[in-house]
Design a protein around this motif. Structure first.
Motif, mmCIF file in Angstrom:
data_model
loop_
_atom_site.group_PDB
_atom_site.id
_atom_site.type_symbol
_atom_site.label_atom_id
_atom_site.label_comp_id
_atom_site.label_asym_id
_atom_site.label_seq_id
_atom_site.Cartn_x
_atom_site.Cartn_y
_atom_site.Cartn_z
ATOM 1 N N ASP A 164 1.444 7.551 -5.032
ATOM 2 C CA ASP A 164 1.257 8.985 -4.353
ATOM 3 C C ASP A 164 0.835 8.530 -2.679
ATOM 4 O OD1 ASP A 164 -1.024 7.207 -4.563
ATOM 5 O OD2 ASP A 164 -2.317 8.833 -5.397
ATOM 6 N N LYS A 165 1.538 7.736 -2.266
ATOM 7 C CA LYS A 165 1.316 7.671 -0.694
ATOM 8 C C LYS A 165 3.080 7.972 -0.074
ATOM 9 C CE LYS A 165 -2.520 4.587 -0.093
ATOM 10 N NZ LYS A 165 -2.819 3.175 0.210
ATOM 11 N N SER A 180 1.231 2.152 -3.794
ATOM 12 C CA SER A 180 0.843 3.202 -4.550
ATOM 13 C C SER A 180 2.149 4.177 -4.823
ATOM 14 C CB SER A 180 -0.175 4.022 -3.740
ATOM 15 O OG SER A 180 -1.357 2.977 -3.481
ATOM 16 N N GLY A 184 0.831 -1.108 -0.060
ATOM 17 C CA GLY A 184 0.030 0.135 -0.028
ATOM 18 C C GLY A 184 0.974 1.353 -0.034
ATOM 19 N N ALA A 199 -0.227 6.338 -8.981
ATOM 20 C CA ALA A 199 0.368 5.385 -9.787
ATOM 21 C C ALA A 199 0.346 3.748 -8.895
ATOM 22 C CB ALA A 199 1.787 5.547 -10.216
HETATM 23 C C1 LIG Z 1 -3.895 2.550 -0.476
HETATM 24 C C2 LIG Z 1 -3.644 1.022 -0.498
HETATM 25 C C3 LIG Z 1 -4.271 0.333 -1.677
HETATM 26 C C4 LIG Z 1 -4.854 1.016 -2.832
HETATM 27 O O1 LIG Z 1 -4.105 1.870 -3.415
HETATM 28 P P1 LIG Z 1 -4.588 3.344 -4.366
HETATM 29 O O2 LIG Z 1 -3.592 3.970 -4.862
HETATM 30 O O3 LIG Z 1 -5.535 3.981 -3.329
HETATM 31 O O4 LIG Z 1 -5.436 2.427 -5.487
HETATM 32 C C5 LIG Z 1 -4.526 -0.883 -1.620
HETATM 33 N N1 LIG Z 1 -3.805 -1.654 -0.811
HETATM 34 C C6 LIG Z 1 -3.247 -1.102 0.536
HETATM 35 C C7 LIG Z 1 -2.633 -2.046 1.564
HETATM 36 C C8 LIG Z 1 -3.101 0.279 0.519
HETATM 37 O O5 LIG Z 1 -2.708 0.943 1.589
#
Ligand SMILES: *Cc1c(COP(=O)(O)O)cnc(C)c1O
Length: 424
Positions: free
Chosen positions: A264-265, A262, A223, A272
């Motif tokens: 953008d985290k 991701s 994630g 992406a």
């Molecule tokens: C944020 C997240 C996702 C989804 O990612 P997106 O970029 O929002 O589609 C999937 N799995 C985990 C564990 C996440 O933290």
């Protein structure tokens, strides 16, 4: 035919910076509401509905509604060597830039880029476990933000979910039993990071090391995309608030065959999704017909590339998210005081605040910060500026948190505050 009055009224609004059809739309809306005099107000409101830069004063670094990680959004109007090999002049490959650099920085054999984290999980499951079973712990059947639910994503990918363990405790033996069960045809084990909540107390989970030793591919959906637990792009040691966050490089080194995350985290790049790990499995994902439907555009790959180049240079300050997250707390206090003085606001309005990473990451962790504490009614005034200043409202106060404000915007914030009247 258009009633002439609508046309005339729309023309009278040409000082509002909108294309004519949008002015017409605003006039129609005002007429429908029975109040043509409000056409200008409607037109101005319409300008506010356009996608535009804003100042994030919330103290939430990855603000989901503000596009998570801050990235440049300028359209430069240039062609790109997206799939063009500049050495040979022949057709190139869009996996040699951003994706190759991501593999390098995480020590993965290969990587593949799609549109978001959900797409990365979906493509991986579709490729490795279509019409097969995927073993997941009951403690990891999570929901992340806007409707990403692990069981639903698995179903959509055509994989069958096999739940093992319990909500709070799942052991490696639980997975082994599912693998030995001849009712199942297990294509992969999926381990999901509980990004946005924390289980405390009588809890147990199988480690990546244990699960990596099982005879089927181990996919870890991380994630957040923290690339390396050692954070070599920061000057000091890794911050305390990262202590519990699993990182891409270490998860792969511990035995995951693929990880998904991701852009953008905690990576701090554009929206992406990245699949990284075993070269053969990555190539299989890239060959899946669904991959074509999930691929990002050149602008996204360019932003991702510049983000990863900064990582490879160990220059966290070039990544806006890490520049903000890593800013020295006293510098935030100094900026707060300077803005208060310039805005003629008593400096005792500047006091410590609590910023958070946000974006469904680092639950329960806070990041020390400083902010201006204003009356709650101010949040709307700040939001109505251009660019809008989005503040946090907490316990009847509007807090302008400096951790998420680009220092280049301080002058604008001070100017806006100088134009507001107390009471302080
Ligand atoms: C944020 C997240 C996702 C989804 O990612 P997106 O970029 O929002 O589609 C999937 N799995 C985990 C564990 C996440 O933290």
């Amino acid at each position: 035919m258009k009633p002439p009055s609508v046309d005339r009224l729309a023309r009278s609004l040409e000082h509002v910076d909108l294309p004519f059809p949008l002015l017409v739309e605003s006039v129609r809306e005002a007429v429908r509401a029975g109040d043509p005099d409000r056409a200008e107000e409607m037109a101005i409101r319409r300008t506010r509905q356009l996608l535009q830069p804003v100042i994030n004063a919330t103290g939430v670094l990855l603000h989901t509604n503000l596009g998570r990680a801050p990235v440049d959004s300028e359209l430069r109007g240039a062609y790109q060597s997206l799939e063009y090999d500049l050495s040979t002049g022949a057709r190139g490959d869009r996996s040699v830039h951003a994706a190759a650099l991501l593999a390098l920085v995480t020590n993965a054999e290969a990587a593949f880029v799609v549109n978001n984290g959900a797409a990365a999980v979906m493509l991986t499951m579709r490729t490795l476990a279509h019409n097969q079973d995927v073993v997941v712990s009951r403690g990891e059947l999570v929901e992340i933000g806007g409707s990403f639910r692990v069981p639903d994503v698995l179903t959509e990918s055509g994989a069958r979910l096999v739940e093992v363990g319990t909500t709070n405790r799942t052991r490696c033996a639980d997975y082994e039993r599912a693998l030995a069960d001849e009712r199942f045809d297990v294509g992969a084990v999926l381990k999901v990071h509980q990004s946005n909540f924390r289980l405390e107390g009588f809890v147990e989970e199988a480690s990546v090391q244990q699960l990596g030793a099982l005879p089927v591919p181990l996919i870890v959906d991380l994630g957040s995309g923290l690339l390396d637990a050692r954070c070599p792009w920061l000057e000091g040691p890794p911050p305390a608030w990262l202590a519990r966050e699993p990182a891409v490089k270490q998860t792969l080194a511990s035995g995951a065959d693929l990880v998904t995350f991701s852009g953008d985290k905690l990576l701090g790049g554009p929206q992406a999704g990245i699949i990284a790990g075993n070269a053969e499995l990555v190539a299989k994902c890239a060959r899946q017909p669904l991959a074509r439907a999930l691929r990002p555009g050149g602008q996204v790959l360019a932003l991702l590339q510049s983000t990863v180049l900064a990582y490879l240079r160990n220059e966290g300050d070039r990544i806006p998210l890490w520049r903000m997250a890593g800013a020295d707390n006293d510098s935030l206090r100094q900026r707060g005081l300077a803005v208060a003085r310039a805005g003629s606001i008593p400096t005792d309005r500047v006091s410590p605040t609590t910023a958070v990473m946000g974006g469904g990451t680092l639950p329960g962790e806070s990041i020390p910060s400083w902010g201006l504490h204003l009356p709650s009614s101010f949040s709307e005034l700040l939001r109505n500026q251009t660019p809008a200043i989005i503040a946090r409202v907490h316990r009847d106060q509007t807090i302008v948190d400096f951790r998420t404000i680009d220092p280049a915007d301080d002058t604008f914030v001070a100017k806006v505050l100088a134009g507001l009247d107390g009471p302080w």
